[in-house]
Write an enzyme that holds these catalytic residues in place. Sequence first.
Site, PDB file in Angstrom:
ATOM      1  N   TYR A  53       0.583  -1.287  -0.027  1.00  0.00           N
ATOM      2  CA  TYR A  53       0.037  -0.286   0.266  1.00  0.00           C
ATOM      3  C   TYR A  53       1.253   1.174  -0.403  1.00  0.00           C
ATOM      4  CZ  TYR A  53      -3.316  -3.291   0.998  1.00  0.00           C
ATOM      5  OH  TYR A  53      -4.409  -4.091   0.953  1.00  0.00           O
ATOM      6  N   SER A 204     -13.282  -4.770   0.874  1.00  0.00           N
ATOM      7  CA  SER A 204     -14.637  -4.184  -0.398  1.00  0.00           C
ATOM      8  C   SER A 204     -15.523  -4.261  -0.442  1.00  0.00           C
ATOM      9  CB  SER A 204     -14.129  -4.563  -1.911  1.00  0.00           C
ATOM     10  OG  SER A 204     -12.942  -3.911  -2.138  1.00  0.00           O
ATOM     11  N   LEU A 206     -17.958  -2.504  -0.102  1.00  0.00           N
ATOM     12  CA  LEU A 206     -18.674  -1.578  -0.589  1.00  0.00           C
ATOM     13  C   LEU A 206     -19.058  -1.440  -1.935  1.00  0.00           C
ATOM     14  CD1 LEU A 206     -18.747   1.761   1.553  1.00  0.00           C
ATOM     15  CD2 LEU A 206     -20.455  -0.281   1.885  1.00  0.00           C
ATOM     16  N   LEU A 210     -18.640   1.515  -5.088  1.00  0.00           N
ATOM     17  CA  LEU A 210     -19.857   1.202  -6.208  1.00  0.00           C
ATOM     18  C   LEU A 210     -21.242   1.045  -5.652  1.00  0.00           C
ATOM     19  CD1 LEU A 210     -20.940  -0.375  -9.225  1.00  0.00           C
ATOM     20  CD2 LEU A 210     -21.349  -1.874  -7.848  1.00  0.00           C
TER      21      LEU A 210
HETATM   22  N1  LIG Z   1      -6.589  -8.771   0.506  1.00  0.00           N
HETATM   23  C1  LIG Z   1      -6.952  -7.714  -0.856  1.00  0.00           C
HETATM   24  O1  LIG Z   1      -6.581  -8.337  -1.922  1.00  0.00           O
HETATM   25  C2  LIG Z   1      -7.551  -6.250  -0.950  1.00  0.00           C
HETATM   26  C3  LIG Z   1      -7.894  -5.588  -1.615  1.00  0.00           C
HETATM   27  C4  LIG Z   1      -8.789  -4.048  -1.685  1.00  0.00           C
HETATM   28  C5  LIG Z   1      -8.949  -3.778  -0.134  1.00  0.00           C
HETATM   29  N2  LIG Z   1      -8.602  -4.392   0.893  1.00  0.00           N
HETATM   30  C6  LIG Z   1      -8.175  -3.959   2.447  1.00  0.00           C
HETATM   31  O2  LIG Z   1      -9.441  -4.185   2.432  1.00  0.00           O
HETATM   32  C7  LIG Z   1      -9.860  -2.858   2.911  1.00  0.00           C
HETATM   33  C8  LIG Z   1     -11.384  -1.971   2.192  1.00  0.00           C
HETATM   34  O3  LIG Z   1     -11.490  -1.893   0.936  1.00  0.00           O
HETATM   35  P1  LIG Z   1     -11.567  -1.184  -0.379  1.00  0.00           P
HETATM   36  O4  LIG Z   1     -11.747   0.742   0.049  1.00  0.00           O
HETATM   37  O5  LIG Z   1     -12.018  -1.531  -1.564  1.00  0.00           O
HETATM   38  O6  LIG Z   1     -13.636  -1.107   0.518  1.00  0.00           O
HETATM   39  P2  LIG Z   1     -15.002  -0.790   0.288  1.00  0.00           P
HETATM   40  O7  LIG Z   1     -15.489   0.216   1.364  1.00  0.00           O
HETATM   41  O8  LIG Z   1     -15.824  -1.350  -0.506  1.00  0.00           O
HETATM   42  O9  LIG Z   1     -15.170   0.962  -0.701  1.00  0.00           O
HETATM   43  C9  LIG Z   1     -13.960   1.894   0.167  1.00  0.00           C
HETATM   44  C10 LIG Z   1     -14.607   3.181  -0.979  1.00  0.00           C
HETATM   45  O10 LIG Z   1     -15.750   3.529  -0.805  1.00  0.00           O
HETATM   46  C11 LIG Z   1     -16.350   4.727  -1.038  1.00  0.00           C
HETATM   47  N3  LIG Z   1     -16.472   5.256   0.319  1.00  0.00           N
HETATM   48  C12 LIG Z   1     -16.581   4.564   1.683  1.00  0.00           C
HETATM   49  N4  LIG Z   1     -17.250   4.536   2.423  1.00  0.00           N
HETATM   50  C13 LIG Z   1     -18.766   5.600   1.643  1.00  0.00           C
HETATM   51  C14 LIG Z   1     -19.393   6.923   2.155  1.00  0.00           C
HETATM   52  N5  LIG Z   1     -20.079   6.499   2.905  1.00  0.00           N
HETATM   53  N6  LIG Z   1     -19.972   6.888   1.216  1.00  0.00           N
HETATM   54  C15 LIG Z   1     -19.129   6.985  -0.592  1.00  0.00           C
HETATM   55  N7  LIG Z   1     -17.946   5.979  -0.560  1.00  0.00           N
HETATM   56  C16 LIG Z   1     -17.883   5.853   0.775  1.00  0.00           C
HETATM   57  C17 LIG Z   1     -14.646   5.611  -0.188  1.00  0.00           C
HETATM   58  O11 LIG Z   1     -13.978   5.822  -1.538  1.00  0.00           O
HETATM   59  P3  LIG Z   1     -13.533   8.004  -2.024  1.00  0.00           P
HETATM   60  O12 LIG Z   1     -11.418   6.974  -1.469  1.00  0.00           O
HETATM   61  O13 LIG Z   1     -13.035   7.501  -3.645  1.00  0.00           O
HETATM   62  O14 LIG Z   1     -14.510   8.500  -1.464  1.00  0.00           O
HETATM   63  C18 LIG Z   1     -13.520   4.177  -0.617  1.00  0.00           C
HETATM   64  O15 LIG Z   1     -12.475   4.519  -0.976  1.00  0.00           O
HETATM   65  C19 LIG Z   1      -8.286  -2.051   2.479  1.00  0.00           C
HETATM   66  O16 LIG Z   1      -8.656  -0.082   2.736  1.00  0.00           O
HETATM   67  C20 LIG Z   1      -7.596  -2.516   2.602  1.00  0.00           C
HETATM   68  O17 LIG Z   1      -7.152  -2.660   3.632  1.00  0.00           O
HETATM   69  C21 LIG Z   1      -7.520  -6.249   0.687  1.00  0.00           C
END
Ligand SMILES: NC(=O)c1ccc[n+]([C@@H]2O[C@H](COP(=O)([O-])OP(=O)(O)OC[C@H]3O[C@@H](n4cnc5c(N)ncnc54)[C@H](OP(=O)(O)O)[C@@H]3O)[C@@H](O)[C@H]2O)c1
Length: 323
Positions: A53, A204, A206, A210
């Site tokens: 990261y 992920s 959310l 999306l």
């Molecule tokens: N193992 C793996 O391969 C892998 C892959 C991906 C993630 N992860 C882990 O999982 C964690 C979460 O993943 P993710 O970031 O993909 O999770 P997610 O919750 O699906 O997406 C988060 C994104 O959604 C937006 N968001 C969040 N809350 C919101 C709200 N209330 N209203 C509007 N937009 C909102 C933000 O975008 P904006 O920043 O544009 O505001 C944020 O970056 C990561 O931090 C990481 O630790 C692991």
Amino acid sequence: MKYKPLGRSGIMVSELCFGTMGFVSRTDRSSSERLYRKAREAGITFFDTANIYSDGEVEEYLGSFIRDERSEVVIATKGFGAMGSGPNDKGSNAKSLRLALEGSLKRLKTDYVDIYFLHQYDPLVAEEELLRTLERFVTSGKVLSLGVSNYSAYQTMKLNAAAARLGLPRIDVLQPMYSLAKRICEIEILPMAKGEGLGVISYSPLGAGLLTGRYSHEDKPATGRLVENPMYTKRYRKERYFTLAKEFSAFAESLGVEEATLATAWVLANEAITAPIIGPTNEDQLRLSLKALDFEITKEIATRLDEIAPPPPPAHDRSEVDR
Ligand SMILES: NC(=O)c1ccc[n+]([C@@H]2O[C@H](COP(=O)([O-])OP(=O)(O)OC[C@H]3O[C@@H](n4cnc5c(N)ncnc54)[C@H](OP(=O)(O)O)[C@@H]3O)[C@@H](O)[C@H]2O)c1
């Protein structure tokens, strides 16, 4: 906030895990620290990161935030991804993983991580070799528990069968992608986790943004991970994801709940999941994720969500056998 055992590791973790992938790229040091403190105030004790990261900078941030309270938090990090351009700067071979773990410990300013994840399957490394590397991590006390991310059920079971055969430490935790938009892990990974007593921290929730209302309009927004980041644009390129997002938003509105809360609550309601990994990039987003802890997914809500985002097919075709 409730605290749950993380699979057979028994390590107690908060029912929400805070994902730090957005630190550095989405939030500078002071706003990242503010988010970290807010998460801690809300009772979150569990933080997920990875060496890759922002090329290690996220681990550096996290390391300075946890410095005075290391024993109170559970830290998961990952190895496998490329940290340089050299041939052994990535992968799960003994040399790459050793360098990866040492780098993570240094940046996190700690002498151990609670859970060490293999970020992806590496077809180049034999199971016994991989397990012997992981055994060294565990016996040296640098890693307490082992996990795999983005592995199939078959790859996981094969690794754990080899661990049992060789008397080596086994995988206790899984990190699959899981949201209403991405339900593939319901086919084999979640049933395996339940059957084998593995902890699951899914990422992920959310759908990388999306399921937040932002993508529910006819026109896609100009900014956001799904339109700006090529990996995510590809992952969610099919139009059906945007149709799903639109219907999901309409349903959330009819319930009077914000999309991020409903989407997170739906993941939380799955009994195979130990903790969804949330990824808020500001305090308002964090608040909406935390609200999920108090939102009940009733049978009626679950049924309607299954219509909007149908569950995947079963693992075999004899689906009429319904016991
Ligand atoms: N193992 C793996 O391969 C892998 C892959 C991906 C993630 N992860 C882990 O999982 C964690 C979460 O993943 P993710 O970031 O993909 O999770 P997610 O919750 O699906 O997406 C988060 C994104 O959604 C937006 N968001 C969040 N809350 C919101 C709200 N209330 N209203 C509007 N937009 C909102 C933000 O975008 P904006 O920043 O544009 O505001 C944020 O970056 C990561 O931090 C990481 O630790 C692991």
